[in-house]
Design a protein around this motif. Structure first.
Motif, PDB file in Angstrom:
ATOM      1  N   SER A  71       0.823  -1.207   0.000  1.00 55.10           N
ATOM      2  CA  SER A  71       0.000   0.000   0.000  1.00 55.10           C
ATOM      3  C   SER A  71       0.859   1.259   0.000  1.00 55.10           C
ATOM      4  CB  SER A  71      -0.921  -0.013   1.218  1.00 55.10           C
ATOM      5  OG  SER A  71      -1.719   1.142   1.269  1.00 55.10           O
ATOM      6  N   MET A  72       1.928   1.267   0.796  1.00 51.93           N
ATOM      7  CA  MET A  72       2.822   2.423   0.856  1.00 51.93           C
ATOM      8  C   MET A  72       3.526   2.660  -0.484  1.00 51.93           C
ATOM      9  SD  MET A  72       2.520   3.718   3.910  1.00 51.93           S
ATOM     10  CE  MET A  72       0.782   3.291   3.696  1.00 51.93           C
ATOM     11  N   ILE A  82       1.098   4.341  -2.800  1.00 49.72           N
ATOM     12  CA  ILE A  82       0.906   5.760  -2.467  1.00 49.72           C
ATOM     13  C   ILE A  82       2.083   6.592  -2.968  1.00 49.72           C
ATOM     14  CG2 ILE A  82       0.857   7.391  -0.533  1.00 49.72           C
ATOM     15  CD1 ILE A  82      -0.863   5.418   0.986  1.00 49.72           C
ATOM     16  N   GLN A 110       1.907   9.564  -5.786  1.00 53.24           N
ATOM     17  CA  GLN A 110       2.402  10.917  -5.528  1.00 53.24           C
ATOM     18  C   GLN A 110       3.467  11.317  -6.551  1.00 53.24           C
ATOM     19  OE1 GLN A 110       1.139  13.050  -3.118  1.00 53.24           O
ATOM     20  NE2 GLN A 110       2.355  14.517  -4.321  1.00 53.24           N
ATOM     21  N   ALA A 154      -6.577   9.355  -4.837  1.00 53.40           N
ATOM     22  CA  ALA A 154      -5.701   9.038  -3.708  1.00 53.40           C
ATOM     23  C   ALA A 154      -6.491   8.517  -2.513  1.00 53.40           C
ATOM     24  CB  ALA A 154      -4.907  10.284  -3.312  1.00 53.40           C
ATOM     25  N   TRP A 155      -7.757   8.890  -2.393  1.00 49.64           N
ATOM     26  CA  TRP A 155      -8.550   8.458  -1.240  1.00 49.64           C
ATOM     27  C   TRP A 155      -8.682   6.937  -1.187  1.00 49.64           C
ATOM     28  CZ3 TRP A 155     -13.313   5.906  -1.642  1.00 49.64           C
ATOM     29  CH2 TRP A 155     -13.870   5.866  -2.920  1.00 49.64           C
ATOM     30  N   TYR A 158      -5.432   5.608   0.328  1.00 53.80           N
ATOM     31  CA  TYR A 158      -5.379   5.802   1.780  1.00 53.80           C
ATOM     32  C   TYR A 158      -6.356   4.865   2.506  1.00 53.80           C
ATOM     33  CZ  TYR A 158      -2.418   9.849   1.023  1.00 53.80           C
ATOM     34  OH  TYR A 158      -1.370  10.663   0.652  1.00 53.80           O
ATOM     35  N   SER A 209      -4.629   1.652   2.762  1.00 46.70           N
ATOM     36  CA  SER A 209      -3.637   1.664   3.838  1.00 46.70           C
ATOM     37  C   SER A 209      -4.288   1.448   5.195  1.00 46.70           C
ATOM     38  CB  SER A 209      -2.869   2.984   3.841  1.00 46.70           C
ATOM     39  OG  SER A 209      -2.118   3.135   2.665  1.00 46.70           O
ATOM     40  N   ILE A 210      -5.451   2.060   5.404  1.00 46.49           N
ATOM     41  CA  ILE A 210      -6.172   1.869   6.666  1.00 46.49           C
ATOM     42  C   ILE A 210      -6.549   0.404   6.839  1.00 46.49           C
ATOM     43  CG2 ILE A 210      -8.305   2.410   7.891  1.00 46.49           C
ATOM     44  CD1 ILE A 210      -8.188   5.198   6.635  1.00 46.49           C
TER      45      ILE A 210
END
Length: 298
Positions: free
Chosen positions: A95-96, A99, A103, A240-241, A244, A247-248
């Motif tokens: 996940s990281m 992201i 970006q 992007a949501w 994230y 990631s949660i």
């Protein structure tokens, strides 16, 4: 054992009496823990304990085989906990990585038409026209990390599922079959090069993770969020949501894995502090996590 697979409340009165002779209580029995007598050889048991063992369906030979069997089961379930933690870490790293890549492409203003293309020619052409030659190397590194973390995460969850399926007190059920199946599908999906096929494969794999849940716990919530993200991508949503939210979900998985380990080793430590003479037989990762959550509630 005669009453294997039964919970304390399901035992007949003679079963409870036999278990009590061996040193069982309802708490130990339902938590798959065993009293000190279960770690002794037949000749070391007193007459009352031997009678209880016989009423449970054991003789001297089968009882003495318990020690080696329990040792193998303990090692396997500790390995299952390790797989759960490692798999959750790999999925969180995945996940990281996604992201950071998102970006990076936003910072370099890569158009969506290029992002949607999987072939190298389109990317080479765009990087040449926009003087971003380094993006090809970054893209290659992203896919290497993406594939590695995806495969390792799915493999770890598949291994955890197989171990839990083989160790389950109730034998093979639909729920404990879905976890390893989801992991295997996840590994196959991670090696796909077709973006559309990856999305569909991911949705199926994550759905299996969700359906493997038997309780409303953090793993269930994390799996539900992952399914929402996966189906949102299939429906054409982007942004992007979603990354994230993914990631949660991975953090919830990792939390559940760590709580499971804390529950397993914490239970033994609490017994040691209370000087209870009981042997801790490890439970499955998801079951341990639920037990820990239940303790916090009480």
């Amino acid at each position: 054992m005669k009453y294997n697979g039964s919970y304390w409340e399901e035992l007949p009165q003679e079963g409870k009496e036999a278990a009590t002779k061996l040193g069982y209580s309802q708490e130990l029995w339902d938590a798959d823990k065993v009293p000190e007598s279960c770690n002794q050889y037949w000749e070391d048991l007193d007459k009352n304990q031997q009678q209880g063992a016989e009423e449970m369906g054991y003789d001297e030979h089968s009882w003495n085989n318990l020690k080696a069997t329990r040792r193998r089961s303990t090692y396997l379930l500790y390995l299952s906990h390790l797989c759960f933690v490692l798999g959750s870490i790999f999925y969180l790293q995945l996940s990281m990585v996604s992201i950071r890549w998102d970006q990076y492409t936003r910072d370099h203003r890569v158009p969506q038409s290029v992002l949607d293309e999987d072939d190298d020619d389109t990317w080479e052409e765009w990087s040449y026209e926009n003087n971003h030659s380094d993006i090809l190397e970054v893209r290659e590194d992203y896919w290497v990390q993406y594939e590695r973390n995806n495969v390792l995460g799915a493999f770890s969850y598949a291994a955890m599922g197989f171990i839990e399926m083989c160790s389950n007190r109730n034998g093979y059920t639909l729920h404990n079959l879905l976890m390893p199946l989801g992991g295997v599908l996840g590994m196959i999906n991670a090696l796909q090069y077709d973006g559309s096929a990856m999305q569909y494969g991911s949705a199926v794999s994550l759905t299996f993770y969700l359906l493997s849940c038997t309780r409303l716990d953090f793993f269930f919530v994390g799996s539900a969020l992952e399914c929402i993200v996966s189906y949102a991508y299939l429906a054409g949503f982007d942004g992007a949501w979603l990354l994230y939210l993914d990631s949660i979900a991975c953090l919830l998985w990792l939390y559940c894995a760590v709580v499971g380990v804390a529950s397993e080793f914490g239970f033994s430590f609490e017994q040691f502090l209370r000087k209870e003479r009981a042997i801790s037989t490890p439970c499955s990762p998801l079951s341990c996590a639920q037990q820990k959550t239940d303790r916090y509630r009480h």
